[in-house]
Design a protein around this motif. Structure first.
Motif, PDB file in Angstrom:
ATOM      1  N   SER A  29       0.835  -1.192   0.000  1.00  0.00           N
ATOM      2  CA  SER A  29       0.000   0.000   0.000  1.00  0.00           C
ATOM      3  C   SER A  29       0.867   1.237   0.000  1.00  0.00           C
ATOM      4  O   SER A  29       1.942   1.262   0.583  1.00  0.00           O
ATOM      5  CB  SER A  29      -0.915   0.001   1.232  1.00  0.00           C
ATOM      6  OG  SER A  29      -0.139   0.051   2.403  1.00  0.00           O
ATOM      7  N   GLY A  30       0.415   2.295  -0.654  1.00  0.00           N
ATOM      8  CA  GLY A  30       1.111   3.563  -0.643  1.00  0.00           C
ATOM      9  C   GLY A  30       2.391   3.564  -1.457  1.00  0.00           C
ATOM     10  O   GLY A  30       3.207   4.460  -1.303  1.00  0.00           O
ATOM     11  N   ASP A  31       2.623   2.540  -2.306  1.00  0.00           N
ATOM     12  CA  ASP A  31       3.877   2.477  -3.036  1.00  0.00           C
ATOM     13  C   ASP A  31       3.686   2.703  -4.528  1.00  0.00           C
ATOM     14  O   ASP A  31       4.555   2.378  -5.328  1.00  0.00           O
ATOM     15  CB  ASP A  31       4.583   1.134  -2.779  1.00  0.00           C
ATOM     16  CG  ASP A  31       3.753  -0.064  -3.250  1.00  0.00           C
ATOM     17  OD1 ASP A  31       2.606   0.158  -3.695  1.00  0.00           O
ATOM     18  OD2 ASP A  31       4.255  -1.186  -3.176  1.00  0.00           O
ATOM     19  N   THR A  32       2.530   3.250  -4.932  1.00  0.00           N
ATOM     20  CA  THR A  32       2.290   3.549  -6.329  1.00  0.00           C
ATOM     21  C   THR A  32       2.711   4.974  -6.634  1.00  0.00           C
ATOM     22  O   THR A  32       2.478   5.875  -5.842  1.00  0.00           O
ATOM     23  CB  THR A  32       0.788   3.375  -6.667  1.00  0.00           C
ATOM     24  OG1 THR A  32       0.408   2.042  -6.354  1.00  0.00           O
ATOM     25  CG2 THR A  32       0.527   3.638  -8.139  1.00  0.00           C
ATOM     26  N   GLY A  33       3.331   5.172  -7.783  1.00  0.00           N
ATOM     27  CA  GLY A  33       3.750   6.514  -8.160  1.00  0.00           C
ATOM     28  C   GLY A  33       5.224   6.736  -7.893  1.00  0.00           C
ATOM     29  O   GLY A  33       6.010   5.791  -7.800  1.00  0.00           O
ATOM     30  N   PRO A 246      -5.875   8.629  -9.551  1.00  0.00           N
ATOM     31  CA  PRO A 246      -6.333   7.705  -8.506  1.00  0.00           C
ATOM     32  C   PRO A 246      -5.258   6.733  -8.045  1.00  0.00           C
ATOM     33  O   PRO A 246      -5.148   6.440  -6.851  1.00  0.00           O
ATOM     34  CB  PRO A 246      -7.495   6.954  -9.185  1.00  0.00           C
ATOM     35  CG  PRO A 246      -7.982   7.886 -10.233  1.00  0.00           C
ATOM     36  CD  PRO A 246      -6.775   8.620 -10.728  1.00  0.00           C
ATOM     37  N   GLU A 247      -4.449   6.243  -8.981  1.00  0.00           N
ATOM     38  CA  GLU A 247      -3.438   5.254  -8.620  1.00  0.00           C
ATOM     39  C   GLU A 247      -2.305   5.840  -7.778  1.00  0.00           C
ATOM     40  O   GLU A 247      -1.504   5.100  -7.195  1.00  0.00           O
ATOM     41  CB  GLU A 247      -2.855   4.600  -9.879  1.00  0.00           C
ATOM     42  CG  GLU A 247      -2.160   5.537 -10.847  1.00  0.00           C
ATOM     43  CD  GLU A 247      -3.095   6.117 -11.911  1.00  0.00           C
ATOM     44  OE1 GLU A 247      -2.594   6.501 -12.980  1.00  0.00           O
ATOM     45  OE2 GLU A 247      -4.322   6.179 -11.644  1.00  0.00           O
ATOM     46  N   GLU A 248      -2.220   7.162  -7.684  1.00  0.00           N
ATOM     47  CA  GLU A 248      -1.175   7.793  -6.885  1.00  0.00           C
ATOM     48  C   GLU A 248      -1.738   8.505  -5.656  1.00  0.00           C
ATOM     49  O   GLU A 248      -1.010   9.201  -4.940  1.00  0.00           O
ATOM     50  CB  GLU A 248      -0.366   8.767  -7.747  1.00  0.00           C
ATOM     51  CG  GLU A 248       0.372   8.064  -8.879  1.00  0.00           C
ATOM     52  CD  GLU A 248       1.350   8.965  -9.612  1.00  0.00           C
ATOM     53  OE1 GLU A 248       1.498  10.137  -9.217  1.00  0.00           O
ATOM     54  OE2 GLU A 248       1.980   8.488 -10.567  1.00  0.00           O
ATOM     55  N   ALA A 249      -3.017   8.323  -5.399  1.00  0.00           N
ATOM     56  CA  ALA A 249      -3.668   9.051  -4.301  1.00  0.00           C
ATOM     57  C   ALA A 249      -3.095   8.703  -2.932  1.00  0.00           C
ATOM     58  O   ALA A 249      -3.188   9.500  -1.996  1.00  0.00           O
ATOM     59  CB  ALA A 249      -5.173   8.779  -4.324  1.00  0.00           C
ATOM     60  N   ASP A 250      -2.497   7.517  -2.784  1.00  0.00           N
ATOM     61  CA  ASP A 250      -1.940   7.121  -1.493  1.00  0.00           C
ATOM     62  C   ASP A 250      -0.424   7.190  -1.463  1.00  0.00           C
ATOM     63  O   ASP A 250       0.197   6.702  -0.517  1.00  0.00           O
ATOM     64  CB  ASP A 250      -2.399   5.692  -1.148  1.00  0.00           C
ATOM     65  CG  ASP A 250      -3.896   5.627  -0.884  1.00  0.00           C
ATOM     66  OD1 ASP A 250      -4.420   6.560  -0.253  1.00  0.00           O
ATOM     67  OD2 ASP A 250      -4.534   4.651  -1.316  1.00  0.00           O
TER      68      ASP A 250
END
Length: 303
Positions: A29-33, A246-250
Motif C-alpha cells: 500500500s502507498g507504493d504507487t507513483g 487515482p493510482e497515486e492518491a496514497d
C-alpha cells in the motif's frame, strides 16, 4: 483555447536526511507513483499556475528535509495542468477548485481525484479609482469567460443586486451570460479570457478578477467593491484542492507535500501572497470526493 505551457522550472533539492519518505510498505500500500531513487530521494513534479509566489521556496525547503525533491512545473492557463496530470507528465497539481475539477471530469474521460484541500478565495469585483458601487449602473462589467469562474462571477454580481437572472436560471450551478435578464439588470456583462480581466480593469472597466491575475496586476485585494463569502456553505464548490491520479492518491511523498502546506511558515507566506484574503480549509479527502461527485452529477445534468 490555445493551450500554452511554459518550460518546466526544475527546482531540485537534495538532502542527506535519514528519513526515507515514500518507501514501499510490506503490504504494497502507498507504493504507487514516484519512488525514492538510489539516494533515497523521491522526486515529485508539481503543476502550478503561480510558481512565483513566496510559499513555494518555503515548501520546497521543508520537503527537502524529508528527502522529497519538488520540481515546480509552471502553467499559464487553467486547462493544461489537468491534461498534463492525466497524461502522466506531472504527479500532482495545485491550482483549481472543486467545481473546476468537476467541469473537467464531466467533459473528459479523466478520473482525477482531490487528495487535500487548501483554501477558498473570495471572487471580488474591482473598479479602478472607485471605492463603492455608486455610479456603476449602466456600466459593462468584465467577467472571466470560463464556465466555472464565469458562473461564479455572475452570482457575485447577482448577490450585489447588479444583475437579475431569468427565472429558469436562478438556481443554476454555473449561470451563463445568456441566463441574465438584461432588461432588469443594472449592468451589462462582457465575458473575456480570465487573463484579460485585470487588463480591462486597468483601462477603467469594472471587472471580476480571480486571485492569480489579481496579484499579477498588483491590485490591492482590500479595494474590492463586493465579493462572495468564502466562509459561507455555498462556497464549498470553490474549495481549492491538491489533485492527482487515482493510482497515486496514497503515495506517501505526494501526501506529505499536502501536509507540509499547512506548516505555519508556509501559511504565513500564503497569507502574504494573497493579501490575507484566503480562508484556509481543512476537509478530509472523503468529504472532498463527495462534494466533487455531487458537483460532477450536477454539471452533467445541466450539460
Amino acid at each position: 483555447m490555445m493551450l500554452k505551457k511554459l518550460s518546466a522550472t526544475l527546482v531540485s533539492v537534495t538532502t542527506a536526511a535519514a528519513l526515507c519518505v515514500g518507501c514501499s510498505s510490506s503490504d504494497g500500500s502507498g507504493d504507487t507513483g514516484p519512488q525514492p531513487d538510489e539516494n533515497g530521494i523521491t522526486t515529485i513534479k508539481l503543476g502550478v499556475t503561480d510558481a512565483g509566489k513566496k510559499q513555494w521556496p518555503i515548501l520546497i525547503e521543508k520537503a527537502k528535509a524529508e528527502n522529497i525533491n519538488v520540481e515546480l512545473v509552471p502553467y499559464t492557463d487553467y486547462v493544461t495542468p489537468n491534461k498534463a496530470l492525466a497524461e502522466g507528465q506531472i504527479d500532482v497539481n495545485r491550482y483549481q477548485h472543486l467545481i473546476f475539477l468537476a467541469q473537467n471530469q464531466a467533459n473528459t474521460k479523466d478520473t482525477l481525484v482531490p487528495i487535500a484541500s487548501t483554501e477558498v478565495f473570495p471572487l471580488p469585483l474591482y473598479w479602478k479609482g472607485h471605492d463603492s458601487l455608486d455610479g456603476i449602473e449602466g456600466q459593462t462589467v468584465a467577467i472571466p469567460n470560463d464556465p466555472t469562474n464565469g458562473g461564479r462571477a455572475i452570482k457575485v454580481l447577482e448577490k450585489a443586486g447588479l444583475i437579475t437572472l431569468k427565472d429558469n436560471a436562478k438556481n443554476a450551478l454555473s449561470p451563463t451570460p445568456s441566463d441574465i435578464d438584461e432588461a432588469n439588470s443594472k449592468v451589462a456583462i462582457n465575458d473575456v479570457d480570465a487573463t484579460q480581466t485585470a487588463i480591462v480593469w486597468d483601462n477603467g472597466t469594472p471587472a471580476v478578477i480571480n486571485q492569480n491575475f489579481l496579484q499579477r496586476a498588483g491590485i490591492d485585494p482590500t479595494t474590492a467593491l463586493t465579493a462572495d463569502d468564502p466562509k459561507d456553505a455555498s462556497s464549498e464548490p470553490y474549495i481549492n484542492v491538491w489533485v492527482t491520479r487515482p493510482e497515486e492518491a496514497d503515495n506517501e511523498a505526494i501526501n506529505r507535500i499536502t501536509e507540509i502546506w499547512y506548516d505555519p511558515e508556509v501559511q504565513v507566506a500564503v497569507a502574504e501572497d494573497t493579501g490575507h484574503s484566503a480562508v484556509t480549509v481543512k476537509k478530509p479527502r472523503e468529504e472532498l470526493q463527495k462534494i466533487l461527485d455531487k458537483l460532477v452529477d450536477e454539471v452533467k445534468a445541466n450539460n
